[in-house]
Design an enzyme around this catalytic site. Sequence first.
Site, PDB file in Angstrom:
ATOM      1  CD  GLU A  60      45.173  33.736  34.243  1.00  0.00           C
ATOM      2  OE1 GLU A  60      44.725  32.797  34.955  1.00  0.00           O
ATOM      3  OE2 GLU A  60      45.994  34.564  34.680  1.00  0.00           O
ATOM      4  N   PRO A 269      38.831  35.825  53.338  1.00  0.00           N
ATOM      5  CG  PRO A 269      39.620  34.029  54.601  1.00  0.00           C
ATOM      6  CD  PRO A 269      38.461  34.968  54.477  1.00  0.00           C
TER       7      PRO A 269
END
Length: 425
Positions: A60, A269
């Site tokens: 965000e 990952p």
Amino acid sequence: MNIVYDAFFMAFSVLYLPYFIAKGKWRGFSRQRFGVFPEELLSRIKGPGTIWMHAVSVGEVIASLPLYDEIRRSYPSARIVISTVTPTGNHIARERFKGAAVIYLPLDLSFITDKVAGIIKPEVLLIAETEIWPNLISSVKRSGAKIIIFNGRLSKYSFKNYSAFRTVLKKILGKIDLFLMQSQADAERVIYLGAPEERVKVSGNLKFDAALTGGKADERESFRKKLGLSPEESLLIAGSTHPGEEEIILRCYKQLARECPRLRLLIAPRHAVRFPAVAGCVKAAGLKARSVSKSDHIPSNGEEVYVLDVMGILARLYSAGDMIFMGGSLIKKGGQNPLEAAYYSKAVLFGPHMHNFEGIAAALLSEKAAMRVADEEDLIKSVRMLLHDPAGLRAMGERARSVLESNAGVAEKDLELIEPFFGKI
């Protein structure tokens, strides 16, 4: 209502405390969450006419940056406060939001949110995506400020959860002055939950703007040289993968590598600390793991799989790939942002679970700029098809970049819609 919610929040906090301690989350906890600020920071956030922008975490924060830059250009002398929840988000905000005061969001207890709203005295509170904090919204509204949701979204999953509290939510959403939603579907969902229809606008997704900012260089050649890749080798990057996905991807790679000996695989990952676990998966698959940080220009071979073991370079590393698979999408994690790969005109693939980026995924799919795979077998089939069609692979990547560019410009639209609420700023 505040008393009931405060009691619920405190009860939940007590129950959550063992997990909070066990996971080490207390290490990033700040006294600012109780409304306690150091003097230097207090002097920068205190005072009327402030723009308060809240972005919960890294995703965000990064998506909010284009709007912040647009506001800063138009209002260079404005006092702007940025709040986050996570330590990583706080760090990124302090690094990138030049000229802003960066704080941690207060805990959503009425006596704390009242205190912080009284300190900041915002003219307007801008909340990224759809962070519904009832006490924060109520406290800021009582202070006389306007409240705006920007880059708003409601995935099918969060919408289902919120729908159970529709009656309560309607009262809270009624205190928000403007909803700038990413898509028509998001707009319809928030209206169903109780947002006044006349206050809801569809302005687009700021992630398109964010993906184009920063003047990122194309580091394809330097990365490939470090990895020891020759021009003839094709690199499939599986980005931001989760437990349970690496095994699927490795099985796909083993089958495809037998058919195409020049194919190479790099697994990144989601959290770099999982390097040992992913390296173990590679070994269990009968292959060797090579860490990206220690590649040192050593020529590659089909028996090795690259595993990313450093943070902060994945988005740039996509430039070295030929096909990018977005992790978190073969399992129910909601996927990752495919625009980071689209920036470099890469062919993008993802699984069926892209609910955190459903609007972006839909935009790419509608222009044949990405491929959605249903399962392991479908992933093998799709990668095989792309490997045997270099021209189609390039064209797909070019379409992805075109989708990115054609959907940008959201920050400018958002500011135009937000400005009437700025009052004394």
